[in-house]
Design an enzyme around this catalytic site. Structure first.
Site, PDB file in Angstrom:
ATOM      1  N   ASP A  56      -0.425  15.576  13.453  1.00 13.00           N
ATOM      2  CA  ASP A  56      -1.473  14.426  13.221  1.00 13.00           C
ATOM      3  C   ASP A  56      -1.949  15.008  11.816  1.00 13.00           C
ATOM      4  OD1 ASP A  56      -3.600  12.919  12.901  1.00 13.00           O
ATOM      5  OD2 ASP A  56      -3.757  13.031  15.378  1.00 13.00           O
ATOM      6  N   ALA A  78      -0.185   6.004   7.939  1.00 16.28           N
ATOM      7  CA  ALA A  78      -1.368   4.895   8.468  1.00 16.28           C
ATOM      8  C   ALA A  78      -1.283   4.342   9.637  1.00 16.28           C
ATOM      9  CB  ALA A  78      -1.464   3.935   7.257  1.00 16.28           C
ATOM     10  N   SER A  80      -0.913   0.750  10.473  1.00 15.34           N
ATOM     11  CA  SER A  80      -0.484  -0.416   9.676  1.00 15.34           C
ATOM     12  C   SER A  80      -0.586  -1.752   9.969  1.00 15.34           C
ATOM     13  CB  SER A  80       0.986  -0.002   8.986  1.00 15.34           C
ATOM     14  OG  SER A  80       1.927  -0.164   9.863  1.00 15.34           O
ATOM     15  N   THR A 119      -2.806  -0.712  -0.069  1.00 11.75           N
ATOM     16  CA  THR A 119      -2.328  -2.288   0.007  1.00 11.75           C
ATOM     17  C   THR A 119      -3.117  -2.983  -0.689  1.00 11.75           C
ATOM     18  OG1 THR A 119      -2.219  -3.791   1.843  1.00 11.75           O
ATOM     19  CG2 THR A 119      -3.897  -2.012   2.169  1.00 11.75           C
ATOM     20  N   ASP A 120      -2.525  -4.101  -1.110  1.00 14.66           N
ATOM     21  CA  ASP A 120      -3.167  -5.363  -1.817  1.00 14.66           C
ATOM     22  C   ASP A 120      -4.410  -5.991  -0.965  1.00 14.66           C
ATOM     23  OD1 ASP A 120      -1.784  -6.788   0.154  1.00 14.66           O
ATOM     24  OD2 ASP A 120      -0.521  -8.034  -1.250  1.00 14.66           O
ATOM     25  N   GLU A 121      -4.248  -5.763   0.415  1.00 17.01           N
ATOM     26  CA  GLU A 121      -5.323  -6.318   1.088  1.00 17.01           C
ATOM     27  C   GLU A 121      -6.605  -5.804   1.253  1.00 17.01           C
ATOM     28  OE1 GLU A 121      -4.268  -6.696   5.464  1.00 17.01           O
ATOM     29  OE2 GLU A 121      -2.278  -6.888   5.169  1.00 17.01           O
ATOM     30  N   TYR A 146      -8.079  -2.962   9.877  1.00 21.70           N
ATOM     31  CA  TYR A 146      -6.809  -2.386   9.253  1.00 21.70           C
ATOM     32  C   TYR A 146      -7.333  -2.348   7.412  1.00 21.70           C
ATOM     33  CZ  TYR A 146      -2.773  -1.855   6.323  1.00 21.70           C
ATOM     34  OH  TYR A 146      -1.782  -1.322   5.317  1.00 21.70           O
ATOM     35  N   ALA A 148     -10.114  -2.808   6.155  1.00 22.61           N
ATOM     36  CA  ALA A 148     -11.276  -2.031   5.711  1.00 22.61           C
ATOM     37  C   ALA A 148     -11.123  -0.552   5.625  1.00 22.61           C
ATOM     38  CB  ALA A 148     -12.281  -2.531   6.667  1.00 22.61           C
ATOM     39  N   LYS A 150      -8.371   0.969   4.957  1.00 26.15           N
ATOM     40  CA  LYS A 150      -7.527   1.154   4.150  1.00 26.15           C
ATOM     41  C   LYS A 150      -8.364   1.101   2.648  1.00 26.15           C
ATOM     42  CE  LYS A 150      -3.735   2.042   3.344  1.00 26.15           C
ATOM     43  NZ  LYS A 150      -2.808   3.356   3.457  1.00 26.15           N
TER      44      LYS A 150
END
Ligand code: NAD
Ligand code: DAU
Length: 333
Positions: A56, A78, A80, A119-121, A146, A148, A150
């Site tokens: 982990d 992650a 994901s 990520t682009d998110e 997710y 938030a 990242k």
């Protein structure tokens, strides 16, 4: 010769990264650490001579030991999947935030390098009629647990760079597709639905836009950043597919697989509408360009290759199919 520590190397993008590394940089030594959650599969690394640790990234002692042996840590691990984060956000906070913090502290202690895969998110979404693209300067505005977590992990990396002089780069990439992607995700879910004789499922109206990129184009960019990227910098990665909506993707899959059609199912709560990445910095400063492009949707060649992979790897996806579909069916999806 470099020693690379790859976190999450038994997942979709991480395992493709390991395969690419073995092919293109055979002199490198690769260490993989992966918790083997439902999304990780040791078989994804079959045939690669990596040193594998099941563990982990929140385990500080383990991460200290492994990071200490690496020249650079490439951090893919992650939780994901957006839909899962809507059901149970806790593992996302643990892995994406606490896990990244644990890695940052290990890298700080050892004074070596980190590349953080994001990520682009983190930028939130654009409305469907907004032609803008996200740049590296676009303010963060994540929507789901997710994205938030990242976004939080990116902020942690930047804080460690600024406060402690950590040597780190970040990349923010758009939606990937390709071999070894878990069948909970949009494209492999539809391909395996068709292969299993089930109807493909489109959320809501399917007008949402994702800026699809083949996983090898993403990983080639990561390698370029490792070679030429400047410490402290962020690079956007995207293949200019921001004109292709989910409906067009599912129709193309149906066409390529000769399937009769698809059905509309319940929409995702808070569904992000449109993502679009401006990757000018990566292209102009580091000389990156995607290889999977074509004139129609930019995805035909990549999808053909991906469909073929799932067709010839039924033993890989079949054991998970029923459980994944049962989870979706419970939510009307
Ligand atoms: P994935 O879910 O397929 O793989 C994640 C891997 O991380 C799995 O092997 C899992 O076992 C491992 N993992 C999870 N928690 C862990 C923990 N606590 N310790 C160690 N290992 C752990 O994900 P993916 O799609 O390959 O995404 C990889 C990275 O790329 C993620 O950081 C994701 O945010 C980012 N990203 C993904 C996409 C995409 O379209 N899939 C796009 C841009 C960025
Ligand atoms: O943008 C990058 C992100 O792309 C990554 O950070 C995430 O890790 C990755 O999971 C992906 O997130 P999305 O939520 O965009 O991907 P997903 O494959 O879940 O869904 C893609 C689109 O397809 C989205 O608009 C929802 C829709 N969809 C999804 C599924 C699973 C459907 O229409 N039907 C489906 O069955």
């Amino acid at each position: 010769m470099r020693t690379l520590l790859v976190t999450g190397g038994a997942g979709f993008i991480g395992s493709n990264f390991v395969h690419m590394t073995r092919e293109r940089y055979p002199e490198d030594h690769v260490i993989v650490v992966d918790k083997l959650t439902y999304a990780g599969n040791r078989a994804n690394l079959a045939g690669t001579d990596v040193e594998f640790f099941e563990g982990d990234i929140c385990d500080a002692a383990l991460m200290d030991r492994l990071v200490g042996r690496a020249d650079v840590t490439v951090h893919f691990a992650a939780e994901s999947h957006n839909d899962n984060s809507l059901r149970d956000p806790r593992p996302f906070v643990d892995t994406n935030l606490v896990g990244t913090f644990t890695i940052l502290e290990a890298v700080r202690r050892h004074g070596n390098r980190l590349h953080h895969v994001s990520t682009d998110e983190v930028f939130g979404d654009l409305s469907l009629d907004d032609p803008k693209r996200f740049t590296e300067e676009t303010p963060y505005n994540p929507s789901s647990p997710y994205s938030a977590t990242k976004a939080g992990s990116d902020h942690l990396v930047r804080a460690w760079v600024r406060s402690f002089g950590l040597r780190a780069t970040i990349s923010n990439c758009s939606n990937n597709y390709g071999p070894y992607q878990h069948i909970e995700k949009f494209i492999p879910r539809q391909i395996t639905n068709i292969l299993a004789g089930q109807t493909p499922k489109l959320y809501g109206t399917g007008e949402q836009v994702r800026d699809w990129i083949h996983v090898d184009d993403h990983n080639a960019a990561v390698h370029l950043i490792l070679e030429r990227g400047r410490d402290g910098e962020t690079y956007n990665i995207g293949a200019d597919n921001d004109h292709v909506n989910n409906k067009a993707v599912i129709e193309l899959i149906c066409e390529l697989m000769d399937a009769p059609g698809y059905e509309h199912v319940a929409d995702r709560p808070g569904h992000d509408q449109r993502y679009a990445m401006d990757s000018t910095k990566l292209r102009e400063q580091l000389g990156w360009a995607p290889e999977y492009t074509d004139t129609q949707t930019g995805m035909r060649a990549g999808l053909d290759q991906t469909i073929d992979w799932y067709r010839t790897h039924e033993d890989w996806w079949r054991p998970a199919k029923q459980q994944v579909e049962q989870g979706y069916a419970e939510r009307g999806q």
